[in-house]
Enzyme design. Structure first.
Site, PDB file in Angstrom:
ATOM      1  CB  CYS A  37       0.785  -3.788   2.266  1.00 52.61           C
ATOM      2  SG  CYS A  37      -0.060  -2.700   1.161  1.00 52.61           S
ATOM      3  CE  LYS A  63       7.177   5.973  -1.739  1.00 58.91           C
ATOM      4  NZ  LYS A  63       6.523   4.778  -2.322  1.00 58.91           N
ATOM      5  CG  ASN A  64       5.355   6.625  -5.456  1.00 55.71           C
ATOM      6  OD1 ASN A  64       6.138   5.923  -4.813  1.00 55.71           O
ATOM      7  ND2 ASN A  64       4.165   6.968  -5.016  1.00 55.71           N
TER       8      ASN A  64
HETATM    9  C1  EPZ Z   1       1.329   3.210  -6.898  1.00 54.33           C
HETATM   10  O1  EPZ Z   1       1.037   1.943  -6.317  1.00 54.33           O
HETATM   11  C2  EPZ Z   1       2.086   3.984  -5.833  1.00 54.33           C
HETATM   12  N1  EPZ Z   1       3.333   3.310  -5.496  1.00 54.33           N
HETATM   13  C3  EPZ Z   1       1.219   4.118  -4.573  1.00 54.33           C
HETATM   14  O2  EPZ Z   1       1.945   4.928  -3.636  1.00 54.33           O
HETATM   15  C4  EPZ Z   1      -0.067   4.845  -4.946  1.00 54.33           C
HETATM   16  O3  EPZ Z   1      -0.897   4.901  -3.814  1.00 54.33           O
HETATM   17  C5  EPZ Z   1      -0.778   4.082  -6.079  1.00 54.33           C
HETATM   18  O4  EPZ Z   1       0.119   3.917  -7.207  1.00 54.33           O
HETATM   19  C6  EPZ Z   1      -2.023   4.804  -6.568  1.00 54.33           C
HETATM   20  O5  EPZ Z   1      -1.693   6.057  -7.015  1.00 54.33           O
HETATM   21  C7  EPZ Z   1       4.407   3.472  -6.300  1.00 54.33           C
HETATM   22  O6  EPZ Z   1       4.343   4.126  -7.317  1.00 54.33           O
HETATM   23  C8  EPZ Z   1       5.674   2.793  -5.860  1.00 54.33           C
HETATM   24  P1  EPZ Z   1      -2.113   0.820  -8.487  1.00 54.33           P
HETATM   25  P2  EPZ Z   1       0.445   0.739  -7.251  1.00 54.33           P
HETATM   26  O7  EPZ Z   1      -1.650  -0.359  -9.250  1.00 54.33           O
HETATM   27  O8  EPZ Z   1       1.075   0.800  -8.579  1.00 54.33           O
HETATM   28  C9  EPZ Z   1      -5.592  -2.312  -7.862  1.00 54.33           C
HETATM   29  C10 EPZ Z   1       2.975   5.423  -1.584  1.00 54.33           C
HETATM   30  O9  EPZ Z   1       2.515   5.671  -0.459  1.00 54.33           O
HETATM   31  N2  EPZ Z   1      -4.796  -3.231  -8.680  1.00 54.33           N
HETATM   32  O10 EPZ Z   1      -2.492   2.065  -9.225  1.00 54.33           O
HETATM   33  O11 EPZ Z   1       0.516  -0.506  -6.477  1.00 54.33           O
HETATM   34  C11 EPZ Z   1      -4.971  -2.109  -6.491  1.00 54.33           C
HETATM   35  O12 EPZ Z   1      -5.315  -3.156  -5.619  1.00 54.33           O
HETATM   36  C12 EPZ Z   1       2.377   4.285  -2.407  1.00 54.33           C
HETATM   37  O13 EPZ Z   1       3.920   6.056  -2.123  1.00 54.33           O
HETATM   38  C13 EPZ Z   1      -5.350  -4.452  -9.070  1.00 54.33           C
HETATM   39  O14 EPZ Z   1      -6.493  -4.756  -8.742  1.00 54.33           O
HETATM   40  O15 EPZ Z   1      -1.074   1.218  -7.360  1.00 54.33           O
HETATM   41  C14 EPZ Z   1      -5.539  -0.787  -6.054  1.00 54.33           C
HETATM   42  O16 EPZ Z   1      -6.821  -0.995  -5.508  1.00 54.33           O
HETATM   43  C15 EPZ Z   1       1.245   3.574  -1.688  1.00 54.33           C
HETATM   44  N3  EPZ Z   1      -4.602  -5.312  -9.808  1.00 54.33           N
HETATM   45  C16 EPZ Z   1      -5.667  -0.014  -7.377  1.00 54.33           C
HETATM   46  O17 EPZ Z   1      -5.586  -1.003  -8.421  1.00 54.33           O
HETATM   47  C17 EPZ Z   1      -3.320  -5.013 -10.204  1.00 54.33           C
HETATM   48  O18 EPZ Z   1      -2.690  -5.830 -10.898  1.00 54.33           O
HETATM   49  C18 EPZ Z   1      -4.572   1.011  -7.580  1.00 54.33           C
HETATM   50  O19 EPZ Z   1      -3.349   0.331  -7.560  1.00 54.33           O
HETATM   51  C19 EPZ Z   1      -2.765  -3.767  -9.796  1.00 54.33           C
HETATM   52  C20 EPZ Z   1      -3.529  -2.888  -9.041  1.00 54.33           C
END
Ligand code: EPZ
Length: 426
Positions: free
Chosen positions: A116, A22-23
């Protein structure tokens, strides 16, 4: 709403071909918009989030044709540059389409994706990336409008990510593909899904290197070409089913995934007492469990650390383990949403802030529980395999966002699990 019923304590046995990731496929679908032509993706999972991304692409003017696990995207004509809010609120990852709209159309707009159940999930790093690439951003009443400075396209630049955000790394890569010049992305995420996206883009004629490292370099190109790409197996689905073996015991072979992508979770399964044999060449991992799991210490983190998406499925089997476990969730601030449901099943868990302490209780007991999010819902299915009696899991639409058919897969491995009509469970 879809409801799952499980009668626990039946060992698992057999082999399962793991669905496409998916990701990995979601950013690839967004990337297809960069090319005024045809993109063919195979081994695409049949899940709600992919259907949602198809709706977005079609809303923007693409043609999407689905034949089983094959998806054909025709992006010759784009007719819109706004991503409707119902899609962004349903699926936060749609925010990466902004960079693609800027690259292809010179503008794009989207509502601000809310938080979320697993955390606030801000997009400040996404917006920083777009600005660095030369976009002019306006934010008003929850709407983000991105446009190019008059007459200039996106320009290659140096981007420093303070945190290896997966989504912000994807935003930076996608925004750089058609930009003028070279973009250096420092502090990039190293998740396998990023590597797949880069390989997919290079297969379309992009010039991306450094995948798998924290320094990715993109040489902008004028245009891309038609391509055909096979999506790798979903490492989180594979890890979920590995957790299911530890909950139910038995022997299962997970097929169609790269063992290297699951190094950290598989090491944890071995520490919990499982036998794990992997064959890189044949992309198979065999997991055997003949006892109750030993307690573990788990800390989630960016790849190659332990994946946050497997935190709740692993908590589920540890809840029925033979010892004490400590889990620290270091990626998202509110990802213990499944604890209350596990406690309804007799689990002994104390969660405070980013830390949860689990005292294994065996067996758990069947109960009626509610899935609160995608991975939390899958975790309840794992826990139900280690529960005496029947567990009814409601609100399973969350699970269908990321798992093609968790009942089909676990039933194929011998679990006593089925979808039931909501009315039959009242
Ligand atoms: C991706 O989400 C995945 N989703 C998530 O999978 C996964 O848990 C996550 O990466 C971490 O591996 C998809 O790929 C569609 P991040 P993403 O940006 O990109 C903070 C699932 O169950 N952050 O790496 O949203 C954020 O709040 C899903 O399949 C900021 O602060 O994750 C978090 O604490 C859930 N500012 C951390 O970084 C930003 O602009 C990691 O988020 C972006 C993120």
């Amino acid at each position: 709403m879809s409801v799952i019923q499980v009668r626990g304590l039946t060992p698992l046995k057999g082999e399962i071909f793991i669905q496409g990731s998916k990701n990995a496929v979601l950013p690839m679908m967004a990337a297809a918009l960069l090319h005024k032509g045809i993109t063919v993706l195979t081994n695409v999972p049949v899940i709600r989030d992919v259907a949602c991304m198809e709706d977005i692409l079609e809303h923007l003017g693409c043609g999407c044709c689905r034949e089983g696990n094959c998806l054909i995207i025709d992006a010759r004509q784009l007719t819109d540059t706004h991503i409707p809010s119902e899609y962004v609120t349903a699926m936060r990852s749609s925010i990466v389409v902004l960079s693609v709209l800027l690259g292809r159309m010179g503008e794009g707009s989207s509502c601000y994706p809310g938080g979320c159940l697993i955390g606030a999930r801000p997009i400040d790093l996404h917006l920083m990336v777009l600005s660095k690439l030369g976009a002019r951003l306006k934010e008003k009443d929850g709407l983000i409008e991105a446009a190019l400075k008059d007459g200039e396209g996106l320009k290659g630049t140096e981007i420093f990510l303070p945190y290896p955000s997966v989504g912000a790394t994807e935003q930076a890569i996608l925004g750089s593909v058609l930009a003028k010049g070279v973009t250096d992305i420092h502090g990039a995420a190293r998740e396998p899904e990023i590597g797949q996206l880069c390989r997919f883009l290079n297969n379309m004629g992009a010039v991306v290197c450094g995948m798998g490292t924290d320094h990715i370099v993109v040489q902008g190109v004028e245009e891309l070409h038609d391509s055909n790409f096979c999506v790798e197996g979903d490492r989180i689905v594979a890890g979920t089913y590995g957790a299911a073996v530890l909950a139910a015991q038995g022997t299962v072979t997970l097929k169609g995934v790269c063992p290297l992508d699951l190094k950290s979770p598989m090491e944890m399964l071995v520490r919990a007492g499982a036998y794990v044999r992997s064959r890189e060449a044949s992309r198979e991992i065999e997991v055997t469990m003949e006892r109750r799991p030993l307690g573990l210490g788990i800390e989630t983190g960016p790849y190659p650390g332990f994946p946050t998406d497997l935190q709740s499925p692993f908590m589920a089997f540890l809840a029925a383990g033979a010892g004490r476990s400590v889990i620290e969730e270091k990626v998202f601030e509110e990802r213990f949403g499944t604890v209350d449901s596990l406690k309804q099943m007799g689990a002994s868990i104390c969660a405070q802030g980013q830390c949860a302490v689990i005292e294994g209780v065996y067996p758990l007991k069947g109960a009626t529980v509610h899935a609160s999010d995608l991975r939390g819902g899958a975790a309840l299915t794992v826990a139900a395999l280690a529960a005496e009696g029947t567990t009814t899991i409601r609100d399973c639409h969350h699970i269908e966002r990321g798992y093609e058919d968790i009942c089909r897969d676990l039933a194929e491995l011998g679990a006593d699990i089925r979808w039931v009509n909501e009315a039959c469970t009242l």
